[in-house]
Each structure stands twice: as C-alpha cells, then as structure tokens.
Design an enzyme around this catalytic site. Structure first.
Site, PDB file in Angstrom:
ATOM      1  N   HIS A  19       0.692  -1.070  -0.032  1.00  0.00           N
ATOM      2  CA  HIS A  19      -0.052   0.062   0.048  1.00  0.00           C
ATOM      3  C   HIS A  19       0.812   1.393   0.108  1.00  0.00           C
ATOM      4  O   HIS A  19       0.271   2.365  -0.192  1.00  0.00           O
ATOM      5  CB  HIS A  19      -0.951   0.013   1.236  1.00  0.00           C
ATOM      6  CG  HIS A  19      -2.265   0.178   1.103  1.00  0.00           C
ATOM      7  ND1 HIS A  19      -2.886   0.188  -0.259  1.00  0.00           N
ATOM      8  CD2 HIS A  19      -3.318   0.609   1.760  1.00  0.00           C
ATOM      9  CE1 HIS A  19      -4.073   0.539  -0.162  1.00  0.00           C
ATOM     10  NE2 HIS A  19      -4.579   0.467   0.982  1.00  0.00           N
ATOM     11  N   ASN A  66      -7.298   5.691   3.443  1.00  0.00           N
ATOM     12  CA  ASN A  66      -8.755   6.120   3.192  1.00  0.00           C
ATOM     13  C   ASN A  66      -9.120   7.437   3.259  1.00  0.00           C
ATOM     14  O   ASN A  66     -10.163   7.811   2.747  1.00  0.00           O
ATOM     15  CB  ASN A  66      -9.641   5.040   4.056  1.00  0.00           C
ATOM     16  CG  ASN A  66      -9.211   3.411   3.756  1.00  0.00           C
ATOM     17  OD1 ASN A  66      -8.682   3.048   3.110  1.00  0.00           O
ATOM     18  ND2 ASN A  66      -9.785   2.639   4.744  1.00  0.00           N
ATOM     19  N   ASP A  91      -0.811   2.176  -5.430  1.00  0.00           N
ATOM     20  CA  ASP A  91      -0.831   0.747  -5.737  1.00  0.00           C
ATOM     21  C   ASP A  91      -2.068   0.342  -6.158  1.00  0.00           C
ATOM     22  O   ASP A  91      -3.099   1.003  -6.097  1.00  0.00           O
ATOM     23  CB  ASP A  91      -0.617   0.049  -4.405  1.00  0.00           C
ATOM     24  CG  ASP A  91      -1.882   0.235  -3.272  1.00  0.00           C
ATOM     25  OD1 ASP A  91      -1.922   1.530  -3.048  1.00  0.00           O
ATOM     26  OD2 ASP A  91      -2.435  -0.672  -2.939  1.00  0.00           O
ATOM     27  N   ASN A 112      -9.617   2.831  -2.030  1.00  0.00           N
ATOM     28  CA  ASN A 112     -10.182   3.587  -0.983  1.00  0.00           C
ATOM     29  C   ASN A 112      -9.669   5.110  -0.843  1.00  0.00           C
ATOM     30  O   ASN A 112      -9.937   6.120  -0.743  1.00  0.00           O
ATOM     31  CB  ASN A 112     -10.123   2.986   0.455  1.00  0.00           C
ATOM     32  CG  ASN A 112     -11.349   1.910   0.525  1.00  0.00           C
ATOM     33  OD1 ASN A 112     -12.363   2.008  -0.364  1.00  0.00           O
ATOM     34  ND2 ASN A 112     -10.803   1.010   1.330  1.00  0.00           N
TER      35      ASN A 112
END
Length: 187
Positions: A19, A66, A91, A112
């Site tokens: 991530h 997020n 990513d 997200n």
C-alpha cells in the site's frame, strides 16, 4: 506550481507494505531532487522544491490511505493548485507487480485512497500513476494483502517501478502529461 502526491499509510509497521508504493516514489523523488526536509502540516508531510520548470510540491498524506483527500484538498486550496497540475501515485491490485500505467482520469477502481481524493476534489479528472502490486492468492483477504510486504522475488520489480514512476514524474515537469502517459504506457 505542480503537486506530486504519493499515497500510503504513516508508521513503521506500514513502511514496506504494498500500500505504500506511493510513499516510496515520493522518497525517491525527494532524493533525486535534493529536496528540503519535509514539513508537517495539513495532515501530511510535504516539501517544496524550486526547479527551472517551476515549484514542485511533494506530498505524503498522513491521514491513512482511506482519508487521503483530507490532506490533499486543503493543500491544493492553500497553494491554489488546479486538479490538472497534480499527479497521484498509488498501488493497483489490477496490475501485475512490475507493471505501471498512467491515466488522466477515471474511477477509483475500488481503491479507498482514490475514492477519498475524488470525493474531496469533486472530480475524477486528475493525473495518476498506478503501480501494479497484483492480487492476493490462496484466499488471502485484500486488506491483509495490501498491508503485506513484497516478496524477495517481487522486490526488484518494485524498485524498478519506483524509479520508473519517479522518472515519469520528472518528465511531466517538462512535458504535457498526455505525452508522458503515451511514452510510459507503451512499455
């Protein structure tokens, strides 16, 4: 002024995860451009580099993935940066490790961090660099997968994609994003 945003999660436990590839690109750019130390403000870490092409703002949102838009939108407002003057690096599960794709607009594709950016910016029309991390296998949950580290076999691919993404960003400082996109998407 142009703004380059790398998405990721703050904290040591997330540093080497899939991530955080966006953060890795920002680190590589900061190194290549001999950037001043990052400042902490607007729920993020950022620095401004003065280049012949103009000012460049490197940004790592520290809001967790997020909520990335909570950092980026206020920075854009403060520095009066238009969405076509940004590039977001993140990513992508739909690309194999080692693959890179540039786009000028599009949906969040289930990501997200991108959902947050699109919601806070009020548009899905902004430049982006998607770095492939592949999909989980063997029934692994997506959330566990993106928060896992790259394998030893994948690490060279990641290193190559970080350098290639940084090169694409540097090329964008001198050329229209469409030209850069056409060049890098051919590979």
């Amino acid at each position: 002024m142009k703004m380059i945003i790398g998405l990721g999660n703050p904290g040591k436990q997330y540093e080497m995860t899939r991530h955080n590839v966006g953060f890795h690109v920002i680190d590589e750019l900061a190194k290549q451009m001999d950037a001043p130390a990052m400042q902490l403000k607007f729920n993020g870490a950022y620095t401004i580099i003065h280049r012949p092409e103009g000012k460049v703002l490197l940004v790592k949102p520290l809001t967790y993935m997020n909520l990335s838009g909570e950092c980026v939108a206020p920075l854009m407002d403060y520095y009066d940066i238009h969405p076509d003057e940004i590039v977001v690096i993140y990513d992508d599960l739909d690309l194999a490790p080692g693959k890179l794709r540039l786009r000028q607009k599009g949906s969040a594709g289930g990501h997200n961090g991108m959902k947050s950016l699109i919601a806070h910016l009020g548009t899905d029309t902004f430049n982006r660099i998607r770095i492939g991390v592949g999909r989980p296998t063997g029934g692994m949950k997506v959330s566990d997968y993106v928060l896992s580290s790259f394998s030893k076999e994948e690490q060279p691919l990641l290193d190559e994609m970080v350098k290639k993404s940084a090169s694409a960003c540097l090329d964008w400082l001198k050329s229209p994003f469409l030209d850069v996109m056409n060049h890098y998407n051919k590979a």
